[in-house]
Design a protein around this motif. Structure first.
Motif, PDB file in Angstrom:
ATOM      1  N   ALA A 199      81.198  18.601  19.187  1.00 54.02           N
ATOM      2  CA  ALA A 199      80.355  19.762  18.897  1.00 54.02           C
ATOM      3  C   ALA A 199      79.947  19.821  17.425  1.00 54.02           C
ATOM      4  O   ALA A 199      79.158  20.674  17.039  1.00 54.02           O
ATOM      5  N   GLY A 200      80.510  18.911  16.610  1.00 50.70           N
ATOM      6  CA  GLY A 200      80.093  18.840  15.216  1.00 50.70           C
ATOM      7  C   GLY A 200      81.107  19.309  14.193  1.00 50.70           C
ATOM      8  O   GLY A 200      80.857  19.249  12.993  1.00 50.70           O
ATOM      9  N   PHE A 201      82.272  19.787  14.653  1.00 51.72           N
ATOM     10  CA  PHE A 201      83.300  20.198  13.702  1.00 51.72           C
ATOM     11  C   PHE A 201      83.920  18.950  13.068  1.00 51.72           C
ATOM     12  O   PHE A 201      83.946  17.882  13.673  1.00 51.72           O
ATOM     13  N   ASP A 202      84.435  19.094  11.859  1.00 49.85           N
ATOM     14  CA  ASP A 202      84.977  17.983  11.076  1.00 49.85           C
ATOM     15  C   ASP A 202      86.383  17.621  11.555  1.00 49.85           C
ATOM     16  O   ASP A 202      87.335  18.362  11.334  1.00 49.85           O
ATOM     17  N   LYS A 203      86.496  16.457  12.196  1.00 44.94           N
ATOM     18  CA  LYS A 203      87.782  16.020  12.743  1.00 44.94           C
ATOM     19  C   LYS A 203      88.859  15.901  11.653  1.00 44.94           C
ATOM     20  O   LYS A 203      90.020  16.204  11.897  1.00 44.94           O
ATOM     21  N   SER A 204      88.446  15.501  10.456  1.00 49.80           N
ATOM     22  CA  SER A 204      89.439  15.337   9.385  1.00 49.80           C
ATOM     23  C   SER A 204      89.998  16.678   8.903  1.00 49.80           C
ATOM     24  O   SER A 204      91.000  16.720   8.201  1.00 49.80           O
ATOM     25  N   ALA A 205      89.374  17.782   9.305  1.00 45.32           N
ATOM     26  CA  ALA A 205      89.840  19.113   8.920  1.00 45.32           C
ATOM     27  C   ALA A 205      90.671  19.770  10.028  1.00 45.32           C
ATOM     28  O   ALA A 205      91.025  20.932   9.932  1.00 45.32           O
ATOM     29  N   MET A 206      90.986  18.989  11.082  1.00 46.22           N
ATOM     30  CA  MET A 206      91.680  19.567  12.240  1.00 46.22           C
ATOM     31  C   MET A 206      93.179  19.301  12.216  1.00 46.22           C
ATOM     32  O   MET A 206      93.640  18.336  11.626  1.00 46.22           O
ATOM     33  N   GLN A 207      93.896  20.180  12.908  1.00 45.31           N
ATOM     34  CA  GLN A 207      95.323  20.007  13.177  1.00 45.31           C
ATOM     35  C   GLN A 207      95.544  20.369  14.647  1.00 45.31           C
ATOM     36  O   GLN A 207      94.791  21.160  15.222  1.00 45.31           O
ATOM     37  N   VAL A 208      96.615  19.798  15.232  1.00 46.65           N
ATOM     38  CA  VAL A 208      96.940  20.111  16.618  1.00 46.65           C
ATOM     39  C   VAL A 208      98.449  19.992  16.809  1.00 46.65           C
ATOM     40  O   VAL A 208      99.093  19.145  16.183  1.00 46.65           O
ATOM     41  N   THR A 209      99.000  20.855  17.655  1.00 47.15           N
ATOM     42  CA  THR A 209     100.429  20.773  17.960  1.00 47.15           C
ATOM     43  C   THR A 209     100.646  19.811  19.125  1.00 47.15           C
ATOM     44  O   THR A 209      99.708  19.376  19.781  1.00 47.15           O
ATOM     45  N   GLU A 210     101.889  19.507  19.394  1.00 50.07           N
ATOM     46  CA  GLU A 210     102.261  18.570  20.461  1.00 50.07           C
ATOM     47  C   GLU A 210     101.951  19.156  21.843  1.00 50.07           C
ATOM     48  O   GLU A 210     102.028  20.364  22.046  1.00 50.07           O
ATOM     49  N   ASP A 211     101.649  18.261  22.784  1.00 48.74           N
ATOM     50  CA  ASP A 211     101.396  18.672  24.165  1.00 48.74           C
ATOM     51  C   ASP A 211     102.689  18.901  24.942  1.00 48.74           C
ATOM     52  O   ASP A 211     102.663  19.477  26.018  1.00 48.74           O
ATOM     53  N   THR A 212     103.786  18.403  24.405  1.00 51.16           N
ATOM     54  CA  THR A 212     105.076  18.518  25.097  1.00 51.16           C
ATOM     55  C   THR A 212     106.098  19.164  24.174  1.00 51.16           C
ATOM     56  O   THR A 212     105.974  19.111  22.950  1.00 51.16           O
ATOM     57  N   SER A 213     107.113  19.741  24.791  1.00 47.17           N
ATOM     58  CA  SER A 213     108.205  20.347  24.022  1.00 47.17           C
ATOM     59  C   SER A 213     109.113  19.237  23.497  1.00 47.17           C
ATOM     60  O   SER A 213     108.946  18.063  23.832  1.00 47.17           O
ATOM     61  N   THR A 214     110.090  19.617  22.702  1.00 46.41           N
ATOM     62  CA  THR A 214     111.007  18.630  22.128  1.00 46.41           C
ATOM     63  C   THR A 214     111.815  17.899  23.200  1.00 46.41           C
ATOM     64  O   THR A 214     112.289  16.804  22.962  1.00 46.41           O
ATOM     65  N   VAL A 215     111.944  18.491  24.392  1.00 47.13           N
ATOM     66  CA  VAL A 215     112.666  17.810  25.471  1.00 47.13           C
ATOM     67  C   VAL A 215     111.721  17.152  26.473  1.00 47.13           C
ATOM     68  O   VAL A 215     112.129  16.710  27.541  1.00 47.13           O
ATOM     69  N   GLY A 216     110.433  17.099  26.140  1.00 44.37           N
ATOM     70  CA  GLY A 216     109.488  16.356  26.963  1.00 44.37           C
ATOM     71  C   GLY A 216     108.788  17.139  28.052  1.00 44.37           C
ATOM     72  O   GLY A 216     108.023  16.570  28.823  1.00 44.37           O
ATOM     73  N   ASN A 217     109.042  18.440  28.143  1.00 39.53           N
ATOM     74  CA  ASN A 217     108.336  19.252  29.134  1.00 39.53           C
ATOM     75  C   ASN A 217     106.948  19.616  28.620  1.00 39.53           C
ATOM     76  O   ASN A 217     106.731  19.678  27.411  1.00 39.53           O
TER      77      ASN A 217
END
Length: 132
Positions: free
Chosen positions: A64-82
């Protein structure tokens, strides 16, 4: 006797379509929140596993045009893999951040503008590298 001409002007307003939300590179974070939200809601509405996959949101926001280098994202799974109950992702925008949160614990997608953290990031806690 001299007749005074009368002029009748009818002004008919031209209906205009509301502008589609779009990326406004020169705009503020607040001015881009609506477009950010539209992108997030489209990914969420598509459903399936990708609706709670951080990469899907990062890729959609990048497309959509947002700057990928300015992005952050959290993990898709918990620390135990759920699967994570919710994931967060952000785009730094000047001194502010566009932040989105989605997942089973969130219900409908949630988006907001917040001040950037003192270190310049947007999300508190561990984030994963955006290395794709």
């Amino acid at each position: 006797s001299t007749a005074t001409p009368t002029v009748s002007i009818e002004v008919t307003p031209t209906p205009t379509e509301p502008a589609e939300p779009a990326l406004r590179p020169e705009g503020t974070a607040a001015e881009n929140l609506e477009f950010f939200t539209v992108v997030v809601e489209e990914v969420w509405a598509a459903g399936g596993e990708s609706a709670v996959a951080g990469r899907t949101y990062i890729d959609a926001l990048t497309a959509a045009g947002f700057d990928k280098s300015a992005m952050q994202v959290t993990e898709d799974t918990s620390t135990v893999g759920n699967p994570a109950e919710s994931i967060q992702f952000s785009v730094a925008w000047g001194e502010e951040c566009l932040v989105g949160q989605v997942g089973p614990a969130t219900g409908d997608p949630f988006t907001v503008v917040v001040d950037a953290l003192p270190d310049g990031g947007c999300l508190v806690g561990a984030t994963r590298p955006i290395d794709w």
